[in-house]
Write a protein that holds these residues in place. Structure first.
Motif, mmCIF file in Angstrom:
data_model
loop_
_atom_site.group_PDB
_atom_site.id
_atom_site.type_symbol
_atom_site.label_atom_id
_atom_site.label_comp_id
_atom_site.label_asym_id
_atom_site.label_seq_id
_atom_site.Cartn_x
_atom_site.Cartn_y
_atom_site.Cartn_z
ATOM 1 N N SER A 88 0.893 -1.153 0.000
ATOM 2 C CA SER A 88 0.000 0.000 0.000
ATOM 3 C C SER A 88 0.931 1.202 0.000
ATOM 4 C CB SER A 88 -0.872 0.023 1.254
ATOM 5 O OG SER A 88 -1.675 -1.142 1.308
ATOM 6 N N TYR A 89 0.593 2.239 -0.765
ATOM 7 C CA TYR A 89 1.514 3.364 -0.882
ATOM 8 C C TYR A 89 0.772 4.666 -1.139
ATOM 9 C CZ TYR A 89 0.804 2.849 -5.925
ATOM 10 O OH TYR A 89 0.243 2.774 -7.179
ATOM 11 N N THR A 90 1.474 5.765 -0.877
ATOM 12 C CA THR A 90 0.952 7.090 -1.209
ATOM 13 C C THR A 90 1.985 7.800 -2.073
ATOM 14 O OG1 THR A 90 1.888 8.115 0.778
ATOM 15 C CG2 THR A 90 -0.381 7.317 0.941
ATOM 16 N N VAL A 91 1.492 8.677 -2.923
ATOM 17 C CA VAL A 91 2.356 9.481 -3.779
ATOM 18 C C VAL A 91 2.062 10.947 -3.483
ATOM 19 C CG1 VAL A 91 2.962 10.059 -6.159
ATOM 20 C CG2 VAL A 91 2.404 7.702 -5.564
ATOM 21 N N ASN A 92 3.109 11.717 -3.220
ATOM 22 C CA ASN A 92 2.972 13.150 -2.946
ATOM 23 C C ASN A 92 2.577 13.898 -4.217
ATOM 24 O OD1 ASN A 92 3.821 12.607 -0.334
ATOM 25 N ND2 ASN A 92 5.948 13.145 -0.752
ATOM 26 N N PRO A 93 2.083 15.125 -4.081
ATOM 27 C CA PRO A 93 1.720 15.919 -5.264
ATOM 28 C C PRO A 93 2.865 16.094 -6.268
ATOM 29 C CG PRO A 93 0.848 16.955 -3.297
ATOM 30 C CD PRO A 93 1.730 15.814 -2.843
ATOM 31 N N ASP A 94 4.112 16.027 -5.791
ATOM 32 C CA ASP A 94 5.253 16.174 -6.705
ATOM 33 C C ASP A 94 5.608 14.865 -7.420
ATOM 34 O OD1 ASP A 94 6.445 14.691 -4.681
ATOM 35 O OD2 ASP A 94 7.955 16.187 -4.183
ATOM 36 N N GLY A 95 4.827 13.800 -7.175
ATOM 37 C CA GLY A 95 5.047 12.519 -7.836
ATOM 38 C C GLY A 95 5.982 11.584 -7.099
ATOM 39 N N LYS A 96 6.537 12.025 -5.980
ATOM 40 C CA LYS A 96 7.453 11.180 -5.206
ATOM 41 C C LYS A 96 6.674 10.340 -4.193
ATOM 42 C CE LYS A 96 11.502 14.096 -5.674
ATOM 43 N NZ LYS A 96 12.601 14.766 -4.988
ATOM 44 N N LEU A 97 7.248 9.184 -3.849
ATOM 45 C CA LEU A 97 6.622 8.312 -2.858
ATOM 46 C C LEU A 97 6.575 9.008 -1.505
ATOM 47 C CD1 LEU A 97 8.191 4.776 -3.414
ATOM 48 C CD2 LEU A 97 5.802 5.413 -3.677
ATOM 49 N N GLY A 98 5.420 8.987 -0.876
ATOM 50 C CA GLY A 98 5.275 9.559 0.454
ATOM 51 C C GLY A 98 5.392 8.500 1.530
ATOM 52 N N SER A 99 4.817 7.315 1.245
ATOM 53 C CA SER A 99 4.889 6.213 2.204
ATOM 54 C C SER A 99 4.655 4.890 1.488
ATOM 55 C CB SER A 99 3.858 6.390 3.320
ATOM 56 O OG SER A 99 2.544 6.286 2.795
ATOM 57 N N VAL A 100 5.193 3.836 2.089
ATOM 58 C CA VAL A 100 4.991 2.479 1.598
ATOM 59 C C VAL A 100 4.722 1.593 2.814
ATOM 60 C CG1 VAL A 100 5.980 0.524 0.337
ATOM 61 C CG2 VAL A 100 6.620 2.864 -0.303
ATOM 62 N N ARG A 101 3.699 0.760 2.703
ATOM 63 C CA ARG A 101 3.335 -0.136 3.802
ATOM 64 C C ARG A 101 3.193 -1.556 3.266
ATOM 65 N NH1 ARG A 101 4.672 3.788 5.732
ATOM 66 N NH2 ARG A 101 3.633 5.233 7.092
ATOM 67 N N VAL A 102 3.680 -2.514 4.056
ATOM 68 C CA VAL A 102 3.534 -3.934 3.731
ATOM 69 C C VAL A 102 2.956 -4.610 4.961
ATOM 70 C CG1 VAL A 102 4.750 -6.074 3.131
ATOM 71 C CG2 VAL A 102 5.548 -3.887 2.217
ATOM 72 N N GLY A 103 2.012 -5.509 4.744
ATOM 73 C CA GLY A 103 1.499 -6.319 5.852
ATOM 74 C C GLY A 103 0.357 -5.683 6.619
ATOM 75 N N GLU A 104 -0.127 -4.551 6.164
ATOM 76 C CA GLU A 104 -1.281 -3.947 6.817
ATOM 77 C C GLU A 104 -2.509 -4.318 6.012
ATOM 78 O OE1 GLU A 104 -0.562 0.190 7.460
ATOM 79 O OE2 GLU A 104 1.350 -0.202 8.396
ATOM 80 N N ALA A 105 -3.570 -4.600 6.701
ATOM 81 C CA ALA A 105 -4.798 -5.060 6.037
ATOM 82 C C ALA A 105 -5.314 -4.028 5.058
ATOM 83 C CB ALA A 105 -5.870 -5.369 7.087
ATOM 84 N N LYS A 106 -5.701 -4.520 3.896
ATOM 85 C CA LYS A 106 -6.277 -3.660 2.863
ATOM 86 C C LYS A 106 -7.777 -3.564 3.114
ATOM 87 C CE LYS A 106 -7.034 -3.729 -2.065
ATOM 88 N NZ LYS A 106 -6.749 -4.426 -3.294
ATOM 89 N N LYS A 107 -8.280 -2.345 3.183
ATOM 90 C CA LYS A 107 -9.699 -2.118 3.451
ATOM 91 C C LYS A 107 -10.514 -2.376 2.182
ATOM 92 C CE LYS A 107 -9.066 0.014 7.509
ATOM 93 N NZ LYS A 107 -9.472 -0.422 8.744
ATOM 94 N N LYS A 108 -11.596 -3.117 2.327
ATOM 95 C CA LYS A 108 -12.497 -3.341 1.199
ATOM 96 C C LYS A 108 -13.549 -2.260 1.179
ATOM 97 C CE LYS A 108 -11.483 -7.884 0.317
ATOM 98 N NZ LYS A 108 -11.448 -8.661 -0.820
ATOM 99 N N LYS A 109 -13.928 -1.852 -0.028
ATOM 100 C CA LYS A 109 -14.953 -0.803 -0.166
ATOM 101 C C LYS A 109 -16.321 -1.412 -0.262
ATOM 102 C CE LYS A 109 -11.974 2.567 -2.262
ATOM 103 N NZ LYS A 109 -11.715 3.441 -3.322
#
Length: 109
Positions: A88-109
């Motif tokens: 799971s990851y986030t990308v900042n407005p400048d296109g760079k990675l903000g965070s990366v997560r492994v092993g955390e439960a993915k939420k279903k919509k």
């Protein structure tokens, strides 16, 4: 006449306050983290991560200086990530990675 002016002024102030509050409420993100995306690691080096998105598109992002990388809640280096790892990851407005997560439960919509 003076009472009427005060009433109109008070009504105008109340209206402006309600409009401001509704505008702020409309800007609040919905859900746990609307910027959170999911993908699979393709390759990684010291500062760049190439991943495959859920849509199947391959993307490469440079890690921001403040990028946080966690596996099962523990801080790790970007280079600790292995090929084919689900992230799971986030990308900042400048296109760079903000965070990366492994092993955390993915939420279903």
């Amino acid at each position: 006449m003076h009472t009427r002016r005060m009433f109109v002024a008070l009504l105008a102030i109340t209206f402006c306050g309600l409009m401001s509050a509704s505008a702020l409420a409309a800007k609040k993100p919905k859900g746990p983290d609307p910027g959170l995306m999911h993908g699979t690691v393709v390759s990684v080096d010291k500062i760049k991560l190439t991943l495959k998105t859920e849509a199947g598109k391959e993307e490469t992002h440079e890690a921001a200086d403040s990028c946080s990388v966690k596996v099962d809640g523990k801080d790790v280096q970007l280079t600790d990530l292995k090929k084919d790892t689900k992230i799971s990851y986030t990308v900042n407005p400048d296109g760079k990675l903000g965070s990366v997560r492994v092993g955390e439960a993915k939420k279903k919509k």
